[in-house]
Design a protein around this motif. Structure first.
Motif, PDB file in Angstrom:
ATOM      1  N   ARG A  47       0.852  -1.188   0.000  1.00 19.40           N
ATOM      2  CA  ARG A  47       0.000   0.000   0.000  1.00 19.40           C
ATOM      3  C   ARG A  47       0.890   1.241   0.000  1.00 19.40           C
ATOM      4  O   ARG A  47       1.933   1.263   0.649  1.00 19.40           O
ATOM      5  CB  ARG A  47      -0.902   0.013   1.226  1.00 19.40           C
ATOM      6  N   ILE A  48       0.454   2.255  -0.721  1.00 18.13           N
ATOM      7  CA  ILE A  48       1.191   3.516  -0.762  1.00 18.13           C
ATOM      8  C   ILE A  48       0.968   4.225   0.574  1.00 18.13           C
ATOM      9  O   ILE A  48      -0.159   4.429   0.997  1.00 18.13           O
ATOM     10  CB  ILE A  48       0.709   4.393  -1.923  1.00 18.13           C
ATOM     11  N   SER A  49       2.071   4.577   1.240  1.00 14.64           N
ATOM     12  CA  SER A  49       1.952   5.242   2.536  1.00 14.64           C
ATOM     13  C   SER A  49       1.915   6.765   2.403  1.00 14.64           C
ATOM     14  O   SER A  49       1.333   7.447   3.233  1.00 14.64           O
ATOM     15  CB  SER A  49       3.077   4.818   3.476  1.00 14.64           C
ATOM     16  N   ARG A  50       2.548   7.299   1.347  1.00 20.11           N
ATOM     17  CA  ARG A  50       2.517   8.747   1.128  1.00 20.11           C
ATOM     18  C   ARG A  50       3.129   9.063  -0.226  1.00 20.11           C
ATOM     19  O   ARG A  50       3.760   8.200  -0.849  1.00 20.11           O
ATOM     20  CB  ARG A  50       3.275   9.499   2.220  1.00 20.11           C
ATOM     21  N   PHE A  51       2.925  10.285  -0.666  1.00 23.06           N
ATOM     22  CA  PHE A  51       3.604  10.844  -1.828  1.00 23.06           C
ATOM     23  C   PHE A  51       4.433  12.011  -1.323  1.00 23.06           C
ATOM     24  O   PHE A  51       3.959  12.815  -0.515  1.00 23.06           O
ATOM     25  CB  PHE A  51       2.602  11.359  -2.868  1.00 23.06           C
ATOM     26  N   ASP A  52       5.678  12.119  -1.777  1.00 19.59           N
ATOM     27  CA  ASP A  52       6.470  13.282  -1.370  1.00 19.59           C
ATOM     28  C   ASP A  52       6.178  14.443  -2.314  1.00 19.59           C
ATOM     29  O   ASP A  52       5.396  14.310  -3.253  1.00 19.59           O
ATOM     30  CB  ASP A  52       7.963  12.937  -1.268  1.00 19.59           C
ATOM     31  N   TRP A  59       5.768   6.460  -1.844  1.00 18.51           N
ATOM     32  CA  TRP A  59       6.541   5.819  -0.780  1.00 18.51           C
ATOM     33  C   TRP A  59       5.811   4.582  -0.291  1.00 18.51           C
ATOM     34  O   TRP A  59       4.603   4.608  -0.052  1.00 18.51           O
ATOM     35  CB  TRP A  59       6.777   6.793   0.367  1.00 18.51           C
ATOM     36  N   LEU A  60       6.565   3.488  -0.186  1.00 16.70           N
ATOM     37  CA  LEU A  60       6.041   2.210   0.265  1.00 16.70           C
ATOM     38  C   LEU A  60       6.949   1.674   1.352  1.00 16.70           C
ATOM     39  O   LEU A  60       8.047   2.188   1.557  1.00 16.70           O
ATOM     40  CB  LEU A  60       5.987   1.224  -0.908  1.00 16.70           C
ATOM     41  N   GLY A  61       6.521   0.617   1.993  1.00 14.43           N
ATOM     42  CA  GLY A  61       7.337   0.054   3.065  1.00 14.43           C
ATOM     43  C   GLY A  61       7.483  -1.445   2.960  1.00 14.43           C
ATOM     44  O   GLY A  61       6.737  -2.122   2.257  1.00 14.43           O
ATOM     45  N   PHE A  62       8.458  -1.954   3.672  1.00 14.87           N
ATOM     46  CA  PHE A  62       8.652  -3.395   3.745  1.00 14.87           C
ATOM     47  C   PHE A  62       7.496  -4.031   4.516  1.00 14.87           C
ATOM     48  O   PHE A  62       7.115  -5.153   4.287  1.00 14.87           O
ATOM     49  CB  PHE A  62       9.986  -3.733   4.419  1.00 14.87           C
ATOM     50  N   ILE A  63       6.937  -3.269   5.457  1.00 21.60           N
ATOM     51  CA  ILE A  63       5.770  -3.682   6.223  1.00 21.60           C
ATOM     52  C   ILE A  63       4.726  -2.601   6.009  1.00 21.60           C
ATOM     53  O   ILE A  63       5.052  -1.414   6.034  1.00 21.60           O
ATOM     54  CB  ILE A  63       6.108  -3.805   7.729  1.00 21.60           C
ATOM     55  N   ASP A  64       3.465  -2.987   5.784  1.00 25.61           N
ATOM     56  CA  ASP A  64       2.425  -1.977   5.538  1.00 25.61           C
ATOM     57  C   ASP A  64       2.437  -0.907   6.612  1.00 25.61           C
ATOM     58  O   ASP A  64       2.561  -1.194   7.791  1.00 25.61           O
ATOM     59  CB  ASP A  64       1.044  -2.631   5.467  1.00 25.61           C
ATOM     60  N   GLY A  65       2.291   0.330   6.171  1.00 25.90           N
ATOM     61  CA  GLY A  65       2.271   1.457   7.092  1.00 25.90           C
ATOM     62  C   GLY A  65       3.598   2.181   7.186  1.00 25.90           C
ATOM     63  O   GLY A  65       3.658   3.328   7.583  1.00 25.90           O
ATOM     64  N   ASP A  66       4.689   1.533   6.820  1.00 26.48           N
ATOM     65  CA  ASP A  66       6.003   2.184   6.834  1.00 26.48           C
ATOM     66  C   ASP A  66       6.242   2.868   5.489  1.00 26.48           C
ATOM     67  O   ASP A  66       5.577   2.584   4.507  1.00 26.48           O
ATOM     68  CB  ASP A  66       7.110   1.160   7.073  1.00 26.48           C
TER      69      ASP A  66
END
Length: 103
Positions: free
Chosen positions: A72-77, A83-90
């Motif tokens: 899941r995409i966590s944010r856009f800079d 921005w994505l993470g190795f674990i959802d939410g990061d």
């Protein structure tokens, strides 16, 4: 007087931040198929080559394990990178939005 100075600083800073981006930025928040993306969108990572290039081999190997996985995409800079993470939410790494495929 203070209010006028604060307004000047804020508008000057805003112009500087906007003008410091290269011409084709911010990137459009659309996936590889042209569909819109947003924070929380589920995507599949067909490749991580753009963010893995130049990293130490250990980090490249960790990123490469994510190819084909759903995230899941966590944010856009401010430049438009997703921005994505190795674990959802990061938000551990970023990719060009156009490199992502819909999940």
């Amino acid at each position: 007087m203070r209010r006028r100075i604060a307004g000047f600083v804020a508008s000057t800073t805003s112009r500087r931040l906007t003008s410091s981006l290269p011409i084709r930025y911010p990137l459009e928040a659309t996936d590889a198929h042209g569909k819109p993306l947003r924070v929380g969108s589920a995507v599949i990572l067909p490749s991580v080559a753009s963010c893995a290039a130049g990293l130490p081999l250990e980090n490249q190997a960790r990123l490469n394990t994510m190819v084909g996985q759903r995230r899941r995409i966590s944010r856009f800079d401010r430049a438009g990178f997703a921005w994505l993470g190795f674990i959802d939410g990061d938000d551990d790494f970023c990719l060009f939005p156009g490199e992502l495929a819909p999940a």
